[in-house]
Enzyme design. Structure first.
Site, mmCIF file in Angstrom:
data_model
loop_
_atom_site.group_PDB
_atom_site.id
_atom_site.type_symbol
_atom_site.label_atom_id
_atom_site.label_comp_id
_atom_site.label_asym_id
_atom_site.label_seq_id
_atom_site.Cartn_x
_atom_site.Cartn_y
_atom_site.Cartn_z
ATOM 1 N N LEU A 125 0.855 -1.184 0.000
ATOM 2 C CA LEU A 125 0.000 0.000 0.000
ATOM 3 C C LEU A 125 0.894 1.238 0.000
ATOM 4 O O LEU A 125 1.977 1.226 0.597
ATOM 5 C CB LEU A 125 -0.899 0.029 1.240
ATOM 6 C CG LEU A 125 -1.860 -1.143 1.450
ATOM 7 C CD1 LEU A 125 -2.647 -0.940 2.745
ATOM 8 C CD2 LEU A 125 -2.800 -1.303 0.267
ATOM 9 N N ASP A 126 0.440 2.303 -0.648
ATOM 10 C CA ASP A 126 1.181 3.556 -0.604
ATOM 11 C C ASP A 126 1.317 4.020 0.842
ATOM 12 O O ASP A 126 0.499 3.688 1.702
ATOM 13 C CB ASP A 126 0.448 4.638 -1.407
ATOM 14 C CG ASP A 126 0.291 4.268 -2.873
ATOM 15 O OD1 ASP A 126 1.139 3.515 -3.379
ATOM 16 O OD2 ASP A 126 -0.683 4.723 -3.495
ATOM 17 N N ARG A 127 2.338 4.831 1.096
ATOM 18 C CA ARG A 127 2.581 5.322 2.453
ATOM 19 C C ARG A 127 1.314 5.941 3.070
ATOM 20 O O ARG A 127 1.001 5.711 4.239
ATOM 21 C CB ARG A 127 3.710 6.367 2.450
ATOM 22 C CG ARG A 127 4.062 6.884 3.848
ATOM 23 C CD ARG A 127 4.893 8.142 3.763
ATOM 24 N NE ARG A 127 6.261 7.876 3.350
ATOM 25 C CZ ARG A 127 7.265 7.637 4.196
ATOM 26 N NH1 ARG A 127 7.047 7.634 5.503
ATOM 27 N NH2 ARG A 127 8.487 7.417 3.732
#
Length: 333
Positions: A152-154
Protein backbone atom coordinates in the site's frame (compact mmCIF):
# COMPACT_ATOMS: atom_id res chain seq x y z
CA UNK A 1 31.27 -27.97 13.30
CA UNK A 2 28.01 -26.05 13.47
CA UNK A 3 24.60 -27.69 13.62
CA UNK A 4 21.45 -25.94 12.40
CA UNK A 5 17.92 -27.19 13.03
CA UNK A 6 15.32 -26.12 10.48
CA UNK A 7 12.47 -24.18 12.09
CA UNK A 8 8.84 -24.39 10.94
CA UNK A 9 8.98 -20.93 9.35
CA UNK A 10 12.06 -21.95 7.30
CA UNK A 11 10.65 -25.23 5.98
CA UNK A 12 9.74 -25.68 2.33
CA UNK A 13 12.81 -24.02 0.83
CA UNK A 14 15.57 -25.83 -1.01
CA UNK A 15 18.72 -26.67 0.91
CA UNK A 16 20.97 -24.70 -1.47
CA UNK A 17 18.88 -21.54 -1.01
CA UNK A 18 18.89 -22.00 2.74
CA UNK A 19 22.67 -22.30 2.69
CA UNK A 20 22.94 -19.31 0.35
CA UNK A 21 21.10 -17.17 2.88
CA UNK A 22 23.08 -18.44 5.86
CA UNK A 23 26.46 -18.20 4.12
CA UNK A 24 25.57 -15.15 2.04
CA UNK A 25 29.18 -14.32 1.12
CA UNK A 26 29.93 -17.80 -0.21
CA UNK A 27 29.73 -18.57 -3.92
CA UNK A 28 27.35 -21.24 -5.20
CA UNK A 29 30.36 -23.16 -6.42
CA UNK A 30 31.80 -23.26 -2.90
CA UNK A 31 28.51 -24.46 -1.42
CA UNK A 32 28.08 -27.24 -3.98
CA UNK A 33 31.70 -28.31 -3.46
CA UNK A 34 31.13 -28.55 0.31
CA UNK A 35 27.99 -30.62 -0.32
CA UNK A 36 29.86 -32.98 -2.68
CA UNK A 37 32.67 -33.44 -0.13
CA UNK A 38 30.13 -33.99 2.68
CA UNK A 39 31.47 -30.96 4.55
CA UNK A 40 27.81 -29.97 4.63
CA UNK A 41 25.28 -32.70 5.31
CA UNK A 42 21.52 -32.99 5.71
CA UNK A 43 20.28 -35.31 8.47
CA UNK A 44 23.69 -36.97 8.56
CA UNK A 45 23.66 -37.84 4.85
CA UNK A 46 25.17 -36.48 1.67
CA UNK A 47 22.94 -33.95 -0.10
CA UNK A 48 23.05 -32.21 -3.47
CA UNK A 49 21.23 -29.01 -2.49
CA UNK A 50 17.91 -29.63 -4.27
CA UNK A 51 16.28 -31.23 -1.22
CA UNK A 52 13.22 -29.45 0.24
CA UNK A 53 13.75 -28.79 3.92
CA UNK A 54 11.24 -29.90 6.52
CA UNK A 55 10.76 -28.76 10.10
CA UNK A 56 13.33 -30.43 12.36
CA UNK A 57 15.82 -31.26 9.60
CA UNK A 58 19.42 -31.13 10.77
CA UNK A 59 22.02 -29.29 8.67
CA UNK A 60 25.61 -29.79 9.77
CA UNK A 61 28.41 -27.53 8.60
CA UNK A 62 31.83 -29.14 9.05
CA UNK A 63 33.65 -25.84 8.62
CA UNK A 64 35.98 -23.90 10.87
CA UNK A 65 34.58 -20.95 12.85
CA UNK A 66 36.90 -18.68 10.89
CA UNK A 67 35.45 -19.93 7.59
CA UNK A 68 31.88 -19.64 8.89
CA UNK A 69 32.38 -16.06 10.08
CA UNK A 70 34.00 -15.12 6.78
CA UNK A 71 31.12 -16.44 4.66
CA UNK A 72 28.29 -15.42 7.00
CA UNK A 73 29.34 -11.78 6.67
CA UNK A 74 28.09 -8.97 8.83
CA UNK A 75 24.53 -9.34 10.11
CA UNK A 76 21.82 -7.20 8.53
CA UNK A 77 20.39 -4.40 10.72
CA UNK A 78 17.24 -6.48 11.28
CA UNK A 79 19.34 -9.18 12.95
CA UNK A 80 20.53 -6.66 15.53
CA UNK A 81 17.30 -4.67 16.11
CA UNK A 82 14.82 -3.82 13.35
CA UNK A 83 13.21 -0.74 14.91
CA UNK A 84 15.80 0.52 17.37
CA UNK A 85 16.23 3.85 15.54
CA UNK A 86 12.55 4.85 15.45
CA UNK A 87 11.61 7.88 17.56
CA UNK A 88 8.66 6.02 19.01
CA UNK A 89 7.65 2.41 18.74
CA UNK A 90 4.30 1.58 17.19
CA UNK A 91 2.22 -1.49 17.88
CA UNK A 92 0.91 -3.27 14.81
CA UNK A 93 -2.88 -3.46 14.71
CA UNK A 94 -3.36 -7.17 13.98
CA UNK A 95 -6.69 -8.07 12.37
CA UNK A 96 -6.19 -11.85 12.15
CA UNK A 97 -3.29 -14.27 12.29
CA UNK A 98 -2.26 -17.90 12.20
CA UNK A 99 1.14 -19.54 12.57
CA UNK A 100 1.81 -18.84 8.87
CA UNK A 101 0.10 -15.54 8.02
CA UNK A 102 -0.88 -12.25 9.64
CA UNK A 103 -3.16 -9.43 8.49
CA UNK A 104 -2.36 -5.93 9.70
CA UNK A 105 -4.28 -2.65 9.61
CA UNK A 106 -1.53 -0.36 8.29
CA UNK A 107 -1.80 3.23 9.51
CA UNK A 108 -1.38 6.25 7.27
CA UNK A 109 2.27 7.33 7.12
CA UNK A 110 3.84 3.89 7.50
CA UNK A 111 5.70 2.28 4.59
CA UNK A 112 4.74 -1.23 3.50
CA UNK A 113 8.37 -2.01 2.63
CA UNK A 114 11.47 0.11 3.08
CA UNK A 115 12.61 2.14 0.08
CA UNK A 116 15.91 3.27 1.62
CA UNK A 117 18.24 1.49 4.02
CA UNK A 118 17.32 3.77 6.91
CA UNK A 119 13.55 3.38 6.42
CA UNK A 120 11.40 1.52 8.90
CA UNK A 121 8.36 -0.23 7.44
CA UNK A 122 5.68 -2.78 8.29
CA UNK A 123 8.27 -5.49 7.62
CA UNK A 124 10.62 -4.24 10.36
CA UNK A 125 7.78 -3.95 12.87
CA UNK A 126 6.62 -7.46 11.96
CA UNK A 127 10.10 -8.88 12.50
CA UNK A 128 10.38 -7.16 15.87
CA UNK A 129 6.95 -8.41 16.91
CA UNK A 130 7.78 -12.01 15.99
CA UNK A 131 11.12 -11.85 17.80
CA UNK A 132 9.47 -10.42 20.91
CA UNK A 133 6.76 -13.11 20.78
CA UNK A 134 9.35 -15.88 20.47
CA UNK A 135 8.12 -16.88 17.00
CA UNK A 136 11.45 -15.97 15.40
CA UNK A 137 15.03 -15.62 16.55
CA UNK A 138 17.43 -12.95 15.37
CA UNK A 139 19.77 -15.71 14.26
CA UNK A 140 16.88 -17.17 12.25
CA UNK A 141 16.75 -13.95 10.24
CA UNK A 142 19.87 -15.12 8.43
CA UNK A 143 17.84 -17.77 6.59
CA UNK A 144 14.29 -16.37 6.58
CA UNK A 145 12.60 -12.97 6.80
CA UNK A 146 8.85 -12.51 7.14
CA UNK A 147 7.46 -10.03 4.65
CA UNK A 148 4.38 -8.39 3.19
CA UNK A 149 2.58 -9.85 0.17
CA UNK A 150 0.76 -6.70 -0.95
CA UNK A 151 1.94 -3.11 -0.94
CA UNK A 152 0.00 0.00 0.00
CA UNK A 153 1.18 3.56 -0.60
CA UNK A 154 2.58 5.32 2.45
CA UNK A 155 -0.57 7.45 2.81
CA UNK A 156 -3.04 4.64 2.12
CA UNK A 157 -4.33 2.80 5.19
CA UNK A 158 -5.79 -0.65 5.58
CA UNK A 159 -5.24 -4.37 5.22
CA UNK A 160 -1.71 -5.59 4.66
CA UNK A 161 -1.22 -9.35 4.26
CA UNK A 162 2.09 -10.79 5.44
CA UNK A 163 3.74 -14.19 5.60
CA UNK A 164 5.22 -15.29 8.93
CA UNK A 165 6.69 -18.42 7.37
CA UNK A 166 7.97 -19.40 3.94
CA UNK A 167 4.74 -21.36 3.43
CA UNK A 168 2.72 -18.29 4.34
CA UNK A 169 4.70 -15.98 2.07
CA UNK A 170 4.50 -18.29 -0.92
CA UNK A 171 0.83 -19.18 -0.43
CA UNK A 172 -0.43 -15.62 0.01
CA UNK A 173 1.76 -14.30 -2.82
CA UNK A 174 0.29 -16.94 -5.13
CA UNK A 175 -3.25 -15.85 -4.25
CA UNK A 176 -2.44 -12.23 -5.04
CA UNK A 177 -0.89 -13.28 -8.37
CA UNK A 178 -3.75 -15.53 -9.50
CA UNK A 179 -6.42 -13.15 -8.08
CA UNK A 180 -8.15 -15.95 -6.19
CA UNK A 181 -9.06 -13.52 -3.40
CA UNK A 182 -11.13 -10.36 -3.80
CA UNK A 183 -9.63 -7.00 -2.74
CA UNK A 184 -11.97 -4.15 -1.77
CA UNK A 185 -11.10 -0.53 -1.00
CA UNK A 186 -13.07 2.45 0.29
CA UNK A 187 -12.43 5.93 -1.05
CA UNK A 188 -14.08 9.33 -1.03
CA UNK A 189 -14.07 10.92 -4.49
CA UNK A 190 -15.07 14.28 -5.92
CA UNK A 191 -18.37 14.37 -7.81
CA UNK A 192 -21.51 12.25 -7.70
CA UNK A 193 -21.02 8.73 -9.01
CA UNK A 194 -24.48 7.26 -9.55
CA UNK A 195 -23.90 3.85 -11.13
CA UNK A 196 -21.78 0.77 -10.70
CA UNK A 197 -19.09 0.37 -13.34
CA UNK A 198 -16.22 -1.85 -14.38
CA UNK A 199 -13.65 0.23 -16.23
CA UNK A 200 -10.59 -0.71 -18.24
CA UNK A 201 -7.54 1.38 -19.11
CA UNK A 202 -3.86 1.17 -20.02
CA UNK A 203 -1.30 2.32 -17.52
CA UNK A 204 2.27 3.58 -17.96
CA UNK A 205 4.57 4.21 -15.00
CA UNK A 206 7.21 6.94 -14.93
CA UNK A 207 9.96 5.56 -12.70
CA UNK A 208 11.68 8.94 -12.34
CA UNK A 209 8.64 10.72 -10.90
CA UNK A 210 6.96 7.64 -9.39
CA UNK A 211 3.70 8.57 -11.10
CA UNK A 212 1.49 6.80 -13.63
CA UNK A 213 -0.71 7.82 -16.52
CA UNK A 214 -3.82 6.05 -17.76
CA UNK A 215 -4.68 5.87 -21.45
CA UNK A 216 -7.74 4.59 -23.30
CA UNK A 217 -5.71 2.54 -25.80
CA UNK A 218 -2.76 0.19 -25.50
CA UNK A 219 0.82 0.52 -26.67
CA UNK A 220 4.11 -1.33 -26.18
CA UNK A 221 4.70 0.56 -22.93
CA UNK A 222 1.31 0.09 -21.29
CA UNK A 223 -0.17 -2.49 -18.91
CA UNK A 224 -3.89 -3.24 -19.02
CA UNK A 225 -5.76 -2.37 -15.82
CA UNK A 226 -9.31 -3.11 -14.66
CA UNK A 227 -11.14 -1.49 -11.78
CA UNK A 228 -14.67 -2.09 -10.53
CA UNK A 229 -16.56 0.35 -8.32
CA UNK A 230 -19.89 0.64 -6.53
CA UNK A 231 -21.22 3.90 -5.00
CA UNK A 232 -22.21 3.41 -1.36
CA UNK A 233 -23.28 6.88 -0.23
CA UNK A 234 -23.25 10.56 -1.17
CA UNK A 235 -22.67 13.86 0.59
CA UNK A 236 -22.59 17.31 -1.00
CA UNK A 237 -20.55 16.82 -4.20
CA UNK A 238 -18.71 13.73 -2.94
CA UNK A 239 -19.26 9.97 -3.30
CA UNK A 240 -18.10 7.17 -1.05
CA UNK A 241 -17.04 4.32 -3.35
CA UNK A 242 -16.39 0.67 -2.74
CA UNK A 243 -13.67 -0.26 -5.23
CA UNK A 244 -12.77 -3.80 -6.24
CA UNK A 245 -9.33 -4.24 -7.74
CA UNK A 246 -9.36 -6.64 -10.66
CA UNK A 247 -5.73 -6.00 -11.55
CA UNK A 248 -3.27 -4.48 -9.11
CA UNK A 249 -0.81 -1.95 -10.52
CA UNK A 250 1.02 0.99 -8.96
CA UNK A 251 -1.40 3.82 -8.02
CA UNK A 252 -4.09 2.06 -10.05
CA UNK A 253 -7.16 3.17 -8.09
CA UNK A 254 -5.93 6.74 -7.65
CA UNK A 255 -4.99 7.29 -11.30
CA UNK A 256 -7.88 5.31 -12.81
CA UNK A 257 -10.59 7.18 -10.88
CA UNK A 258 -8.91 10.52 -11.61
CA UNK A 259 -8.96 9.66 -15.33
CA UNK A 260 -12.75 9.22 -15.02
CA UNK A 261 -13.15 12.70 -13.53
CA UNK A 262 -13.56 11.46 -9.96
CA UNK A 263 -10.23 12.02 -8.16
CA UNK A 264 -9.79 10.84 -4.58
CA UNK A 265 -10.02 13.57 -1.96
CA UNK A 266 -6.65 14.58 -0.57
CA UNK A 267 -4.64 12.91 -3.35
CA UNK A 268 -1.74 15.29 -4.03
CA UNK A 269 -0.53 13.41 -7.14
CA UNK A 270 -3.72 12.70 -9.05
CA UNK A 271 -6.31 14.82 -7.26
CA UNK A 272 -7.91 18.18 -8.03
CA UNK A 273 -5.71 20.84 -6.40
CA UNK A 274 -8.54 23.35 -5.91
CA UNK A 275 -10.92 20.78 -4.41
CA UNK A 276 -8.16 19.42 -2.15
CA UNK A 277 -7.31 22.91 -0.91
CA UNK A 278 -10.95 23.69 -0.10
CA UNK A 279 -11.39 20.30 1.56
CA UNK A 280 -8.28 20.78 3.73
CA UNK A 281 -9.59 24.13 4.91
CA UNK A 282 -12.63 22.36 6.33
CA UNK A 283 -10.98 19.16 7.57
CA UNK A 284 -7.65 18.27 9.18
CA UNK A 285 -6.80 16.19 6.13
CA UNK A 286 -3.17 15.25 5.42
CA UNK A 287 -3.53 12.28 3.08
CA UNK A 288 -5.74 10.80 0.39
CA UNK A 289 -8.96 9.19 1.62
CA UNK A 290 -8.20 5.72 0.30
CA UNK A 291 -8.42 2.67 2.55
CA UNK A 292 -7.73 -1.01 1.87
CA UNK A 293 -10.98 -2.25 3.40
CA UNK A 294 -11.46 -5.99 2.90
CA UNK A 295 -9.86 -9.17 1.65
CA UNK A 296 -12.40 -11.88 0.81
CA UNK A 297 -11.09 -15.43 0.44
CA UNK A 298 -12.67 -18.16 -1.71
CA UNK A 299 -14.80 -20.87 -0.10
CA UNK A 300 -12.35 -23.60 -1.03
CA UNK A 301 -8.65 -23.22 -0.25
CA UNK A 302 -6.25 -26.15 -0.27
CA UNK A 303 -3.31 -24.10 1.01
CA UNK A 304 -4.94 -22.38 3.99
CA UNK A 305 -8.20 -24.09 5.02
CA UNK A 306 -8.47 -21.74 8.02
CA UNK A 307 -9.00 -18.87 5.56
CA UNK A 308 -11.74 -20.56 3.52
CA UNK A 309 -14.61 -18.13 2.97
CA UNK A 310 -13.13 -15.68 5.46
CA UNK A 311 -13.37 -11.90 5.16
CA UNK A 312 -10.62 -9.79 6.74
CA UNK A 313 -11.90 -6.25 7.37
CA UNK A 314 -9.91 -3.21 8.51
CA UNK A 315 -11.83 -0.42 10.28
CA UNK A 316 -11.45 3.07 8.85
CA UNK A 317 -8.83 5.36 10.44
CA UNK A 318 -10.27 8.10 12.69
CA UNK A 319 -9.53 10.96 10.26
CA UNK A 320 -11.41 9.20 7.43
CA UNK A 321 -14.36 8.39 9.71
CA UNK A 322 -14.48 11.97 10.98
CA UNK A 323 -14.66 13.38 7.43
CA UNK A 324 -17.57 11.06 6.60
CA UNK A 325 -19.34 11.97 9.82
CA UNK A 326 -19.12 15.73 9.13
CA UNK A 327 -20.37 15.20 5.58
CA UNK A 328 -23.27 13.11 6.85
CA UNK A 329 -22.05 9.98 5.06
CA UNK A 330 -22.31 6.60 6.74
CA UNK A 331 -21.27 3.12 5.69
CA UNK A 332 -24.23 0.85 4.85
CA UNK A 333 -24.63 -1.86 7.47
Amino acid sequence: MRQLTVKEYESGQRLDRYLGRYLKEASKGFLYKMLRKKNITLNGKKADGTERLETGDCVRLFLSEETLEKFMGKPEPEVEAPVKKTPEKKELAVLYETTDVVFINKPVGMLSQKAKKEDVSVCEYLVERMVNNGELTREGLRTFRPGVCNRLDRNTSGVIAAGKSLRGLQGLSAMFRDRSMDKYYLCLVHGRVKQDARIRGYLVKDELTNTVKVYSSSSDRTSMIETEYHPLAWGENFTLLEVKLITGKTHQIRAHLASQGHPILGDSKYGNEKVNREFRERFPLRCQLLHSWKLVFPKELKTFPELEGKTITAPLPPAFSRCLQILGISLPS
